[in-house]
Motif scaffolding. Structure first.
Motif, mmCIF file in Angstrom:
data_model
loop_
_atom_site.group_PDB
_atom_site.id
_atom_site.type_symbol
_atom_site.label_atom_id
_atom_site.label_comp_id
_atom_site.label_asym_id
_atom_site.label_seq_id
_atom_site.Cartn_x
_atom_site.Cartn_y
_atom_site.Cartn_z
ATOM 1 N N UNK A 1 10.701 23.706 44.085
ATOM 2 C CA UNK A 1 10.788 22.643 45.081
ATOM 3 C C UNK A 1 12.173 22.513 45.686
ATOM 4 N N UNK B 1 14.187 24.518 46.714
ATOM 5 C CA UNK B 1 14.477 25.421 47.842
ATOM 6 C C UNK B 1 13.893 24.946 49.155
ATOM 7 N N UNK B 2 12.958 23.991 49.071
ATOM 8 C CA UNK B 2 12.214 23.637 50.282
ATOM 9 C C UNK B 2 13.097 23.055 51.377
ATOM 10 N N UNK B 3 14.249 22.516 50.993
ATOM 11 C CA UNK B 3 15.027 21.754 51.976
ATOM 12 C C UNK B 3 16.271 22.486 52.447
ATOM 13 N N UNK C 1 15.106 26.874 56.683
ATOM 14 C CA UNK C 1 14.469 27.731 55.686
ATOM 15 C C UNK C 1 13.222 28.424 56.232
ATOM 16 N N UNK C 2 12.523 27.766 57.151
ATOM 17 C CA UNK C 2 11.335 28.411 57.714
ATOM 18 C C UNK C 2 11.732 29.674 58.496
ATOM 19 N N UNK D 1 12.673 32.437 56.006
ATOM 20 C CA UNK D 1 11.478 33.092 55.462
ATOM 21 C C UNK D 1 10.921 34.103 56.454
ATOM 22 N N UNK D 2 10.901 33.712 57.728
ATOM 23 C CA UNK D 2 10.409 34.620 58.766
ATOM 24 C C UNK D 2 11.282 35.873 58.829
ATOM 25 N N UNK E 1 10.564 38.124 55.895
ATOM 26 C CA UNK E 1 9.270 38.793 56.095
ATOM 27 C C UNK E 1 9.407 39.946 57.088
ATOM 28 N N UNK F 1 4.572 33.290 50.775
ATOM 29 C CA UNK F 1 5.637 32.442 50.237
ATOM 30 C C UNK F 1 4.951 31.253 49.578
ATOM 31 N N UNK F 2 5.173 31.087 48.279
ATOM 32 C CA UNK F 2 4.548 29.964 47.567
ATOM 33 C C UNK F 2 5.614 28.947 47.194
ATOM 34 N N UNK F 3 5.436 27.728 47.683
ATOM 35 C CA UNK F 3 6.318 26.639 47.255
ATOM 36 C C UNK F 3 5.586 25.820 46.210
#
Lengths: 257, 257
Positions: A194, A196-198, A202-203, A206-207, A210, A225-227
Motif C-alpha cells: 500500500x 507505494x500507491x501514493x 506513480x501511474x 507504471x506505464x 510496462x 500491477x497488483x496493489x
C-alpha cells in the motif's frame, strides 16, 4: 558473451568534446568533480543501457555491439552520430518587437540562454534593436570522444525486470521487499504494497515500466500491477487470515530468482 | 427484511427547515427545481447510505433503523441531531484591522459570506469600522424535517461492492466491463484495464474504495487492485496469447454475480 541489440547492460563513461578535451558528461563521481559538473542530487553509478534503443547517442549505441563484459574502449563520435550537425538556419535574427512578442523582456548579452516558445537559444550577438539567437543544441557540430567501461550484462529475466523497474522507480527497486514480481507463462505480475500507491506520478511510472518491459522482454504478453491493501479493522489475533492459512493462487507472489 | 446498522441502502429524501418549510436539500430532480436548488452538474438519483456510519445527519441515520424496503416516512430532526445548536461564541466582532489581516478587503454587507482562515462566516451587521461575523453553519440551530423514501437495500456481496465502487468512481462503475471483481476466501480482487490508470486522483479513489469495503464488508481481509497492461508490440496473429490458451490462475477474473 558479446553484446547484442536490445541487451541490457551497465556502463560507466566519460564524455568529452574532442577539440577542447572538456568533459561534458560522465557517470563517475570523481571525474564529475574534476570537470566541475558534479551535482549532489544525482546518483553516481553505472548507467543502464538497452543497446540499440537510443538511450544514448547513436555513435555510442553502435559502438557497444560486439563488446564483452569488463571491456574498456574509446570511441570518437562525429556530430551526425552525436548531437547533430550545426544548422545555420537555426541561427536567427530577432528584432526587439519579436523578442517582446516572445515575452523576452530582459537585456540580452552574448552567451545568455533565452527560452522562446519553449526552445532554448544561445544569444550570439546582442545589439540595441535586435539579437542573433542560436537554436542549435550546445553540442551540435562537435565531435565527441567517449571512454566507456562495460560493467555488466543482464543475463537472467529477473535481473532485467529489476533493472527496468529501477530505471523508472529507483525508490522501489532499492527496497527489494516493496516490489515483488513473478512470471508465469506470458504473464508478469508485479506486486506492490500500500505504501507505494501514493508515489508521485506513480501511474505514469507504471506505464513507463510496462513500455520498457514489453519492448525489451517480448516473452511478456501481459503485465499485472497488483496493489495489495489489508483490512485495518481486523484485529491481529484473527485466525482467518487467508494469506497464512490457505493462500489463494494470487496471494504471496515471490520473486523466484 | 428490516434495516440494520451498517447496511447499504438507497434512499431519496426531501429535507426542509421546519419553521420556514424551505427545501434546502433533496435527491429528487423535480423537488430541486421547485425549490430553486437544481444544479445540472449533479446526479439526480437515490443516494447510497451506510446506515449508522454518519454518511447523513445523525437524526436521519437513527431514523433509518428498523425501516423496510419501499417504506416512506417523515422524521423531525432537532438541531443536536442535525447541524448542531447555534453557538453564540461563534458570533464574533471583527475590527477593520482584523479584517485586513485576514485578507478581507471588500465592502461588507449583511448576508454576505466571507472566508476567514478557511472558515466561511455570514456577515450579520456591518458598520464602518467593524463587522459582526457569524461562524455558525447556516443550518445550525434549525429543526429539520426529512421526508424519506427507502428505495432499495443491497443484499448480495456483489451489489454492495458495486455500490461502494460507484460511490467513489462513478465513471467506472457505470461501465461494468471496466471494473471486474471476484472474491475468493478473504481476498477481493478488483481488476482494471489500462484506460483506468490515468483517472485523476485514482490512487486516492482506490484507497477510498478500500476503506469503505474494509469497514462495511469485514469478510474482506485483503484487496488486490490489479491493473492489466497488454504488450502492444506483439502482433495480433500470435498464437501464444496465454489468456486464451491456458489461463494462469490470476488472469480472466470474472464478476461471478
Amino acid at each position: 558473451m558479446t553484446i547484442e541489440q536490445r541487451q541490457l547492460i551497465y556502463i560507466d563513461y566519460i564524455a568529452k568534446v574532442k577539440e577542447t578535451d572538456d568533459v561534458f558528461d560522465t557517470t563517475l563521481e570523481e571525474e564529475a568533480k574534476k570537470a566541475d559538473i558534479y551535482r549532489s542530487d544525482q546518483e553516481w553509478e553505472p548507467m543502464l543501457v538497452a543497446v540499440g534503443e537510443s538511450w544514448v547517442v547513436s555513435g555510442l549505441d553502435k559502438a557497444l555491439i560486439g563488446r564483452k563484459k569488463k571491456e574498456e574502449f574509446e570511441v570518437e563520435v562525429p556530430p551526425a552520430d552525436g548531437f547533430g550537425e550545426r544548422d545555420p538556419k537555426k541561427i536567427v535574427v530577432y528584432t526587439r518587437r519579436k523578442l517582446l512578442e516572445a515575452d523576452v523582456k530582459e537585456e540580452l548579452r552574448p552567451g545568455m540562454v533565452v527560452t522562446i516558445d519553449g526552445l532554448p537559444a544561445v544569444v550570439r550577438v546582442a545589439g540595441s534593436g535586435r539579437a542573433l539567437l542560436d537554436f542549435n543544441p550546445p553540442l551540435a557540430g562537435k565531435t565527441l570522444s567517449y571512454t566507456v567501461f562495460i560493467r555488466s550484462i543482464c543475463t537472467t529475466f529477473n535481473e532485467k525486470v529489476r533493472a527496468l523497474i529501477k530505471r523508472r522507480a529507483r525508490q522501489l527497486a532499492e527496497k527489494k521487499d516493496l516490489f515483488r514480481f513473478r512470471k508465469k507463462n506470458g504473464l508478469l505480475t508485479i506486486k506492490l504494497s500500500e505504501s507505494e500507491m501514493y508515489i508521485k506520478d506513480f501511474q505514469l511510472i507504471k506505464k513507463g515500466i510496462a513500455n520498457d518491459v514489453f519492448k525489451l522482454l517480448p516473452e511478456v504478453l501481459i503485465i499485472h500491477f497488483i496493489e495489495e491493501l489489508t483490512n485495518p479493522f481486523i484485529e491481529e489475533e484473527t485466525t482467518q487470515e487467508p494469506a497464512t492459512e490457505s493462500p489463494p493462487p494470487d496471494v504471496g507472489l515471490e520473486d523466484k530468482e
